[in-house]
Enzyme design. Structure first.
Site, PDB file in Angstrom:
ATOM      1  N   MET A   1       0.740  -1.186   0.077  1.00 11.17           N
ATOM      2  CA  MET A   1      -0.115  -0.038  -0.049  1.00 11.17           C
ATOM      3  C   MET A   1       0.944   1.204   0.104  1.00 11.17           C
ATOM      4  O   MET A   1       1.902   1.327   0.716  1.00 11.17           O
ATOM      5  CB  MET A   1      -1.036   0.161   1.206  1.00 11.17           C
ATOM      6  CG  MET A   1      -0.336  -0.137   2.751  1.00 11.17           C
ATOM      7  SD  MET A   1      -1.658   0.167   3.604  1.00 11.17           S
ATOM      8  CE  MET A   1      -0.901   0.010   5.288  1.00 11.17           C
TER       9      MET A   1
ATOM     10  N   TYR B   1       4.790   3.336  12.180  1.00 12.77           N
ATOM     11  CA  TYR B   1       3.895   3.204  11.167  1.00 12.77           C
ATOM     12  C   TYR B   1       2.296   2.555  11.398  1.00 12.77           C
ATOM     13  O   TYR B   1       2.314   2.208  12.400  1.00 12.77           O
ATOM     14  CB  TYR B   1       4.729   2.374  10.104  1.00 12.77           C
ATOM     15  CG  TYR B   1       5.054   0.790  10.367  1.00 12.77           C
ATOM     16  CD1 TYR B   1       4.389   0.117  11.357  1.00 12.77           C
ATOM     17  CD2 TYR B   1       6.063   0.393   9.760  1.00 12.77           C
ATOM     18  CE1 TYR B   1       4.560  -1.291  11.482  1.00 12.77           C
ATOM     19  CE2 TYR B   1       6.215  -0.908   9.870  1.00 12.77           C
ATOM     20  CZ  TYR B   1       5.592  -1.737  10.768  1.00 12.77           C
ATOM     21  OH  TYR B   1       6.022  -3.089  10.948  1.00 12.77           O
ATOM     22  N   GLU B   2       1.640   2.874  10.277  1.00 12.52           N
ATOM     23  CA  GLU B   2       0.163   2.454  10.321  1.00 12.52           C
ATOM     24  C   GLU B   2      -0.472   3.397  11.423  1.00 12.52           C
ATOM     25  O   GLU B   2      -1.409   3.067  11.963  1.00 12.52           O
ATOM     26  CB  GLU B   2       0.011   1.107  10.745  1.00 12.52           C
ATOM     27  CG  GLU B   2       0.318   0.151   9.650  1.00 12.52           C
ATOM     28  CD  GLU B   2      -0.545   0.427   8.369  1.00 12.52           C
ATOM     29  OE1 GLU B   2      -1.703   0.884   8.251  1.00 12.52           O
ATOM     30  OE2 GLU B   2       0.107   0.165   7.295  1.00 12.52           O
ATOM     31  N   GLY B   3      -0.065   4.738  11.053  1.00  6.74           N
ATOM     32  CA  GLY B   3      -0.553   5.606  12.083  1.00  6.74           C
ATOM     33  C   GLY B   3       0.283   5.694  13.590  1.00  6.74           C
ATOM     34  O   GLY B   3       0.280   4.777  14.123  1.00  6.74           O
TER      35      GLY B   3
END
Length: 563
Positions: free
Chosen positions: A161, A421-423
């Site tokens: 992604m 990562y991923e927020g």
């Protein structure tokens, strides 16, 4: 320092703490019988112990490299990935009509727990592909599903992604990548993306990128973003990799850790892409991928914490300094804390997965709300525990923990990015007190009622532990009522300590369940006492910080902070 998949702990949680049985009792997941679950977890453990774990150090010492525009993976990774793919592990929760097993996310997350502990860098590749499978299954056209899903599920192709750009990190709406219609149903995608994990590899026949981009005339911000599927090789009329697309790896990031996982700077130069979902609805489609990815990243933290804890216990048992250091009170304190933290974080993550499965199986709004509420807690707390436990493992090793030859520092270097990562974990906490409390705190209150009911049921056999858990839950209820009515700035200023307090109380709840399951005497009861008596009290300090709001922080100007 050989890794051992934590089968016993996972079995115990699935049997007694966050049971798999209610999920298997639904029609949607009827095939997830205890016998099948046992067989799958046992085989996954073997894969982790014998195939993935032996390559962990190789990934750190012989990193992925960029060679003539192609990423070359760590020696041994391609063969290990093939065993992952051929074993069907990428498709554990994927739709059966495209070749997946269609099993609960709860089992999938238990497998990722073991894979992350064995080899986080390698585990990240199938994890990203699973996220893409889910996004395409929910939002792509039937034609795209038919072409891509079987190949992604089989591991023939892999997925990524692409969100972040140099000027667009947490503010995704600032992205500049553009997509122009080609007039034939495809789009020409142009722009640069950074921090793309496994953006290229030599382990699969094609790498398929989900890319956020902006169509001509799209409004500014996130509401003007669309999602596109951009493969490295454009499939030919037979569905095989055809001509090279206009997508290239510019460089690999030089990172603190996770060296076996290539983090790429990607350049798209009028690359052919296909719209996924509706125009300008890209964020909604991408969030399908990101929500489970956030849970999975929390599980990554748990897995690495498990591996670090094992390494610390092994070292402490064999290191002699006036006797084995495992008998020194402070070392024993650290080891007990590590083990208690890992159990609590694992149970929280599996509870989140269970809620997601029940939402899928029943469609009930309360289950969806439970899963949504637990996701930021599972992500942030799991990764915080991963970082903290890895750091404590280094401390247990003393000076040798700072020496790379022991390998223990790799756990901390690898897991540190999971809190980013991923927020980032701060963003997870703001999501918890913001969007996840738009219901006035109802999802939180239902969870707290469950915790209090569990504590009441335990009063007869474990009165001291039960009383402490009940009191903490009641205090947290009052804090939640206050949080739900605060101004946004005050909520956000106290978001991280509030999340930590909630995680502490949840962890105590699951430890209490574990103690009850073994009859209130034994190893799990002793571990529950470590958590409830030594760690749970920290929730009060966290809530005290959370209620202070934003005013005191704003009183310190940027100039004052700089001086």
């Amino acid at each position: 320092m050989a890794y051992r998949a934590p089968l016993n702990d996972i079995r115990f949680i699935l049997d007694h703490v966050v049971p798999l049985v209610p999920i298997a009792a639904t029609g949607r997941f009827a095939e997830a019988t205890p016998d099948l679950a046992e067989a799958i977890l046992t085989e996954a453990a073997k894969l982790c112990d014998t195939v993935m774990a032996p390559l962990r150090r190789a990934g750190d010492q012989t990193p992925a490299r960029l060679e003539n525009g192609v990423v070359r993976s760590t020696p041994g990774f391609a063969e290990a990935f093939r065993q992952i793919a051929d074993g069907g592990w990428i498709g554990v929760s994927a739709p059966a009509e495209y070749g997946g097993m269609g099993l609960p996310q709860m089992l999938n997350m238990a497998i990722h727990d073991m894979m992350s502990g064995a080899n986080l860098a390698l585990e990240l590749n199938p994890l990203l592909t699973q996220g893409q499978i889910e996004a395409l299954d929910h939002h792509a056209s039937d034609a795209i599903k038919a072409l891509y899903l079987p190949k992604l599920i089989s591991g023939e192709w892999s997925g990524t992604m692409n969100l972040t750009e140099p000027q667009a990190g947490s503010d995704v709406g600032a992205l500049r990548t553009k997509a122009e219609p080609n007039g034939d149903g495809t789009h020409a995608v142009t722009g640069q993306k950074i921090f793309i994990s496994w953006g290229d590899c030599d382990m699969t026949g094609n790498v398929c990128h989900l890319v956020l981009a902006r169509l001509p005339g799209a409004r500014p911000g996130t509401k003007g973003i669309s999602l596109f599927l951009v493969p490295k090789f454009v499939p030919d009329e037979n569905g095989r990799p055809g001509r090279r697309n206009g997508v290239n790896v510019v460089s690999l990031e030089h990172k603190l850790g996770l060296h076996g996982s290539p983090t790429c700077v990607m350049e798209y130069d009028r690359a052919t892409g296909w719209l996924v979902g509706e125009e300008h609805e890209g964020m909604a489609a991408m969030f399908t991928m990101m929500n489970n990815a956030r849970l999975a990243v929390g599980v990554q933290g748990v897995g690495v914490a498990e591996a670090a804890c094992q390494a610390a216990v092994d070292y402490a048992a064999g290191r002699n300094q006036m006797g084995a250091i495992i008998d020194h009170p402070d070392v024993r304190r650290m080891l007990a804390t590590m083990r208690a933290e890992v159990f609590a974080a694992r149970a929280i993550a599996l509870a989140c997965a269970a809620a997601s499965d029940m939402a899928t199986a029943t469609g009930e709004p309360d289950w969806r709300a439970r899963a949504a509420f637990l996701t930021p807690i599972a992500k942030a707390w799991g990764t915080d525990v991963g970082c903290d436990v890895a750091s404590m493992a280094m401390q247990v090793h003393g000076g040798m923990g700072y020496i790379e030859e022991t390998g223990v520092a790799q756990f901390w270097r690898d897991v540190r990015v999971t809190a980013i990562y991923e927020g980032t974990n701060g963003i997870q906490a703001m999501d918890l007190v913001g969007r996840k409390m738009m219901d006035g705190g109802e999802a939180a209150f239902r969870l707290l009622e469950e915790i209090e009911a569990g504590a009441e049921a335990a009063r007869a056999s474990l009165p001291d532990l039960a009383g402490a858990v009940w009191s903490a839950a009641e205090t947290l209820r009052e804090a939640t009522e206050a949080t739900a009515t605060r101004a946004v700035a005050d909520r956000y200023a106290g978001a991280v300590p509030y999340l930590r307090a909630f995680a502490r109380v949840l962890g105590a709840h699951f430890h209490l369940r574990a103690a009850l399951a073994e009859g209130g005497r034994g190893t799990r009861t002793a571990l529950a006492r470590i958590h409830v008596e030594r760690l749970l009290p920290q929730y009060a300090a966290s809530l005290a910080e959370a209620k202070e709001g934003a005013a005191g922080l704003a009183a310190l100007s940027p100039e004052a902070l700089a001086s």
